[in-house]
Design an enzyme around this catalytic site. Structure first.
Site, PDB file in Angstrom:
ATOM      1  N   LYS A 105     -12.093  -1.488  -6.722  1.00 12.25           N
ATOM      2  CA  LYS A 105     -12.631  -0.121  -6.697  1.00 12.25           C
ATOM      3  C   LYS A 105     -11.544   0.909  -6.956  1.00 12.25           C
ATOM      4  O   LYS A 105     -11.809   1.965  -7.494  1.00 12.25           O
ATOM      5  CB  LYS A 105     -13.357   0.162  -5.388  1.00 12.25           C
ATOM      6  CG  LYS A 105     -12.502   0.099  -4.158  1.00 12.25           C
ATOM      7  CD  LYS A 105     -13.326   0.402  -2.920  1.00 12.25           C
ATOM      8  CE  LYS A 105     -12.612  -0.029  -1.664  1.00 12.25           C
ATOM      9  NZ  LYS A 105     -12.699  -1.470  -1.404  1.00 12.25           N
TER      10      LYS A 105
ATOM     11  N   LYS B 146       0.812  -1.216   0.000  1.00 17.39           N
ATOM     12  CA  LYS B 146       0.000   0.000   0.000  1.00 17.39           C
ATOM     13  C   LYS B 146       0.846   1.266   0.000  1.00 17.39           C
ATOM     14  O   LYS B 146       0.366   2.337  -0.335  1.00 17.39           O
ATOM     15  CB  LYS B 146      -0.943   0.013   1.214  1.00 17.39           C
ATOM     16  CG  LYS B 146      -2.143  -0.905   1.042  1.00 17.39           C
ATOM     17  CD  LYS B 146      -3.150  -0.724   2.158  1.00 17.39           C
ATOM     18  CE  LYS B 146      -4.413  -1.538   1.881  1.00 17.39           C
ATOM     19  NZ  LYS B 146      -5.329  -1.560   3.026  1.00 17.39           N
TER      20      LYS B 146
ATOM     21  N   LYS C  16      -7.576  -7.790 -11.356  1.00 17.50           N
ATOM     22  CA  LYS C  16      -8.846  -8.080 -10.698  1.00 17.50           C
ATOM     23  C   LYS C  16      -9.752  -6.851 -10.675  1.00 17.50           C
ATOM     24  O   LYS C  16      -9.272  -5.719 -10.727  1.00 17.50           O
ATOM     25  CB  LYS C  16      -8.623  -8.649  -9.299  1.00 17.50           C
ATOM     26  CG  LYS C  16      -8.056  -7.701  -8.278  1.00 17.50           C
ATOM     27  CD  LYS C  16      -8.189  -8.289  -6.867  1.00 17.50           C
ATOM     28  CE  LYS C  16      -8.288  -7.129  -5.880  1.00 17.50           C
ATOM     29  NZ  LYS C  16      -8.747  -7.469  -4.559  1.00 17.50           N
TER      30      LYS C  16
HETATM   31  P1  ADP Z   1     -11.152  -3.681  -3.518  1.00 15.14           P
HETATM   32  O1  ADP Z   1     -10.132  -4.647  -4.079  1.00 15.14           O
HETATM   33  O2  ADP Z   1     -12.140  -3.222  -4.511  1.00 15.14           O
HETATM   34  O3  ADP Z   1     -10.470  -2.554  -2.762  1.00 15.14           O
HETATM   35  P2  ADP Z   1     -11.525  -4.829  -0.936  1.00 15.14           P
HETATM   36  O4  ADP Z   1     -10.057  -4.997  -0.864  1.00 15.14           O
HETATM   37  O5  ADP Z   1     -12.172  -3.831  -0.032  1.00 15.14           O
HETATM   38  O6  ADP Z   1     -11.951  -4.518  -2.434  1.00 15.14           O
HETATM   39  O7  ADP Z   1     -12.166  -6.261  -0.724  1.00 15.14           O
HETATM   40  C1  ADP Z   1     -13.253  -6.566   0.100  1.00 15.14           C
HETATM   41  C2  ADP Z   1     -13.532  -8.048  -0.052  1.00 15.14           C
HETATM   42  O8  ADP Z   1     -13.883  -8.362  -1.402  1.00 15.14           O
HETATM   43  C3  ADP Z   1     -12.323  -8.938   0.273  1.00 15.14           C
HETATM   44  O9  ADP Z   1     -12.786 -10.101   0.929  1.00 15.14           O
HETATM   45  C4  ADP Z   1     -11.764  -9.288  -1.083  1.00 15.14           C
HETATM   46  O10 ADP Z   1     -11.069 -10.525  -1.071  1.00 15.14           O
HETATM   47  C5  ADP Z   1     -13.008  -9.347  -1.956  1.00 15.14           C
HETATM   48  N1  ADP Z   1     -12.705  -8.958  -3.337  1.00 15.14           N
HETATM   49  C6  ADP Z   1     -12.368  -7.723  -3.764  1.00 15.14           C
HETATM   50  N2  ADP Z   1     -12.184  -7.698  -5.089  1.00 15.14           N
HETATM   51  C7  ADP Z   1     -12.410  -8.967  -5.521  1.00 15.14           C
HETATM   52  C8  ADP Z   1     -12.394  -9.592  -6.817  1.00 15.14           C
HETATM   53  N3  ADP Z   1     -12.116  -8.897  -7.910  1.00 15.14           N
HETATM   54  N4  ADP Z   1     -12.696 -10.905  -6.905  1.00 15.14           N
HETATM   55  C9  ADP Z   1     -13.000 -11.611  -5.789  1.00 15.14           C
HETATM   56  N5  ADP Z   1     -13.036 -11.093  -4.556  1.00 15.14           N
HETATM   57  C10 ADP Z   1     -12.746  -9.785  -4.409  1.00 15.14           C
HETATM   58 NA    NA Z   2      -8.204  -3.879  -1.993  1.00 14.70          NA
END
Ligand code: ADP
Ligand code: NA
Length: 325
Positions: free
Chosen positions: A195, A109, A192
């Protein structure tokens, strides 16, 4: 069992839902589950208080719309349960600097901006996460592969505390849910859906207008071929759409391949767009209904926090006693 999600966006996306929230809903069937919106974690980076308040409510409304049943599971907002932060301080006092410095998520990060510009809170984030888990005496923590290191730290801290001060905590296990789908960016299926990393066209938010979601599916990147087959290596775009289709309908990928054999991408995407619309339309309506009734949503979260505190207060009392307070 304990799991949390950050309120860092107005809407969760398909990756969050298919990769995490859907499993939360399934796991509440046979676990005593605690699910929290982790707003304390969300202030470790720059943010706007007004947006945070709104996003916390929207996150809770979406969890309810996804099927978290507040009668069965304890659904709450982290900052409403003060023992999380109190235990985090205690845990930070038994964590080594070197140990905390080895957390790869902090390194990732801060790779761009540099560690000096990050907050101490971002650095100690995994310690708060350890407290989130230990304060419930959780046995299981459903997490993605990327969180495994933080659960390891949690286990180490629990064992260390128990060793030094007497048996106090259960030592939790990471629970990597097998059928979890990984969802990729619709425009760049090599990364992947995220957001922070995806363009608007590459990400389907659960609260998008259904029509807009359908359009995103129809304009998703595929490839120049026409065979609807699951080949992550050579056809990542098509494979991603098959994953979404299968996850939303419960149909096997092989069955979908058979159904679309010889029919090309057009039909396939059109049908998937319909499937997505069928899912997001009621989801959106339910979420908005929860958001419309502020008193009801607040009452659900207050009841959740109260139930949570029935567990966290005794844990903290025991910890304080062990510490000599
Ligand atoms: P982002 O990657 O959008 O910032 P987060 O890190 O807040 O999302 O993830 C919140 C939850 O959603 C976690 O459990 C994460 O493993 C799952 N997650 C986020 N993006 C994906 C994805 N593209 N495919 C599967 N699971 C995901
Ligand atoms: Na994330």
């Amino acid at each position: 069992m304990l799991s949390g999600i950050q309120p860092t966006a107005d809407s969760f996306h398909f990756g969050n839902y298919l990769g995490a929230l859907r499993q939360w809903v399934a796991l509440q069937e046979d676990h005593e589950a605690f699910y929290c919106v982790v707003d304390l974690h969300a202030i470790t980076v720059e943010y706007d208080p007004k947006a945070l308040r709104e996003r916390t409510r929207r996150s809770a409304a979406q969890l309810l719309a996804a099927g978290i049943d507040p009668e069965r599971s304890t659904l709450f907002v982290q900052s409403q349960v003060p023992e999380h932060a109190q235990l985090a301080w205690v845990m930070s006092c038994i964590t080594g600097m070197g140990e905390a410095s080895r957390m790869t998520q902090f390194k990732d990060k801060t790779a761009k901006g540099g560690a000096d510009r990050a907050t101490v809170g971002l650095f100690t984030y995994p310690i708060l996460q350890a407290a989130d888990i230990l304060v419930y005496q959780a046995d299981r923590v459903p997490v993605g592969e990327d969180q495994r290191q933080h659960v390891e730290l949690t286990r180490d801290l629990a064992q260390r505390f128990n060793h030094r001060f007497g048996k106090t905590f259960r030592v939790p296990e990471a629970y990597i849910v097998k059928e979890t789908a990984k969802i990729f960016d619709l425009q760049d299926p090599s990364s992947k859906m995220s957001k922070s990393g995806s363009s608007p066209a590459g990400i389907i938010d659960l609260l998008d207008e259904p029509k807009a979601s359908a359009k995103k599916i129809r304009s998703a990147v595929t490839d120049s071929g026409r065979d609807v087959i699951f080949d992550e290596e050579n056809k990542p775009g098509v494979a991603n759409l098959l994953t979404i289709y299968s996850a939303l309908t419960g149909r096997k990928i092989s069955e979908l391949e058979d159904e679309y054999a010889g029919r090309g991408y057009g039909d396939f995407k059109k049908d998937l767009a319909d499937v997505v619309v069928e899912f997001v339309t009621p989801f959106r309506e339910k979420t908005l209904t929860y958001l419309d009734d502020k008193a009801q949503l607040d009452a659900i979260l207050a009841a959740g926090a109260e139930r949570a505190r029935a567990v966290t207060e005794p844990t903290l009392a025991k910890v304080y006693d062990r510490l000599g307070f």
